[in-house]
Design a protein around this motif. Structure first.
Motif, PDB file in Angstrom:
ATOM      1  N   THR A  90      -7.040  -7.349   1.639  1.00  6.94           N
ATOM      2  CA  THR A  90      -7.263  -5.958   2.012  1.00  6.94           C
ATOM      3  C   THR A  90      -8.655  -5.881   2.608  1.00  6.94           C
TER       4      THR A  90
ATOM      5  N   TYR B 256      -8.622  -0.392   5.668  1.00 10.33           N
ATOM      6  CA  TYR B 256      -9.058   0.966   5.360  1.00 10.33           C
ATOM      7  C   TYR B 256     -10.467   1.194   5.909  1.00 10.33           C
TER       8      TYR B 256
ATOM      9  N   GLN C 118      -3.568  -4.257   4.212  1.00  5.87           N
ATOM     10  CA  GLN C 118      -4.016  -2.977   4.755  1.00  5.87           C
ATOM     11  C   GLN C 118      -5.483  -3.040   5.189  1.00  5.87           C
TER      12      GLN C 118
ATOM     13  N   HIS D 258      -1.475  -2.152  -1.233  1.00  4.64           N
ATOM     14  CA  HIS D 258      -2.723  -2.318  -0.473  1.00  4.64           C
ATOM     15  C   HIS D 258      -2.825  -3.679   0.211  1.00  4.64           C
TER      16      HIS D 258
END
Length: 281
Positions: A129, A192, A190, A187
């Motif tokens: 992530t 972010y 991903q 997650h």
């Protein structure tokens, strides 16, 4: 499950360690000098360095997830190989919001460094992530112009572009997002983008800090050429000045990532200033 936190004495790493301990989780803190770490007693503190492959092999034993903050060039192949060999499952990487996806050449060295690390992590076979922290949200004024050092000498903070917008994120909010990403399968894979909750100018940041400290602080604007010369020997002046110039009279980016991932609103800028003030005291 044991979580390894690199850069465990940096603001975000320290908060990850503290929050994991408070939640009763097993955490191992990696730092160059355990004697100076000043971390919770119940944390397992180990000596290690991203550039030292042998220290990493020991640190990875029994670890299922890793928080990675990296500033060491060339460490990734040995780091990722040691993680795979030890059975690490997931890496949560503090990356940079300066990255531009889908281009052959990144816009600056910070973006290029982090984009290359993202590539190597993607190709490692590990779950990942990426937490892309916006430059305008990384408290650049605080570290680039040594605000703590300046306040030790008086009530004036000198820096460029008083009206440049930034959106500082509380380290505990960044940490809370990272912790959420360790466990939730949703997650994995991903990317972010993280910011603080509000855009503040440099002047407003120092005013808030002054209120929290109970001191009449003021911001004194340095001419950009003078300011650039002052920080160029030890900070990425080109990247910082480009960011500040972009947000002169324009708010810094603000995302809802903290609330979306953690399920609670981010800490206010007043809380950010109060906790920063407590460290300065």
């Amino acid at each position: 499950m044991t979580i390894l936190v690199t850069a465990a004495t940096a603001p975000a790493g320290r908060s990850i360690v503290e929050q994991l301990i408070a939640a009763g989780r097993n955490v191992r803190a990696l730092t160059r000098d355990p004697k100076e770490a000043n971390l919770p007693e119940s944390a397992e503190i180990v000596a290690g360095d991203l550039s030292d492959a042998d220290s990493l092999k020991a640190a990875f034993q029994g670890v299922s997830a890793v928080f990675l903050l990296a500033v060491v060039p060339g460490f990734a192949p040995a780091f990722l190989a040691a993680a795979r060999e030890a059975g690490v499952r997931r890496i949560v990487f503090q990356s940079s919001g300066a990255i531009v996806d889908g281009v052959e050449e990144q816009p600056n060295p910070i973006a290029a460094f982090h984009a290359e690390l993202e590539r190597q992590i993607r190709e490692s076979g590990l779950e990942w992530t990426f937490l892309r922290l916006e430059i305008a949200s990384a408290d650049p004024l605080q570290w680039a112009f040594d605000v703590p050092g300046q306040l030790g000498a008086g009530n004036v903070v000198r820096g460029p572009y008083g009206q440049a917008g930034c959106s500082p994120i509380h380290p505990a909010d960044f940490a809370a997002v990272a912790i959420s990403c360790f466990t939730g399968d949703e997650h994995a894979g991903q990317v972010y983008h993280l910011t603080g909750p509000v855009s503040l100018t440099h002047v407003e940041q120092i005013e808030l800090l002054g209120e929290a400290l109970g001191r009449p602080l003021r911001y004194e604007e340095l001419e950009p050429t003078v300011a650039r010369k002052a920080i160029s020997p030890y900070a990425p002046a080109d990247v910082l000045f480009e960011t500040w110039e972009k947000h002169l009279g324009t708010p810094a980016p603000v995302t809802d990532t903290v609330e979306r991932i953690t399920g609670r609103p981010p800490r206010t800028v007043t809380a950010w200033a109060a906790d920063l003030a407590s460290t300065l005291r």
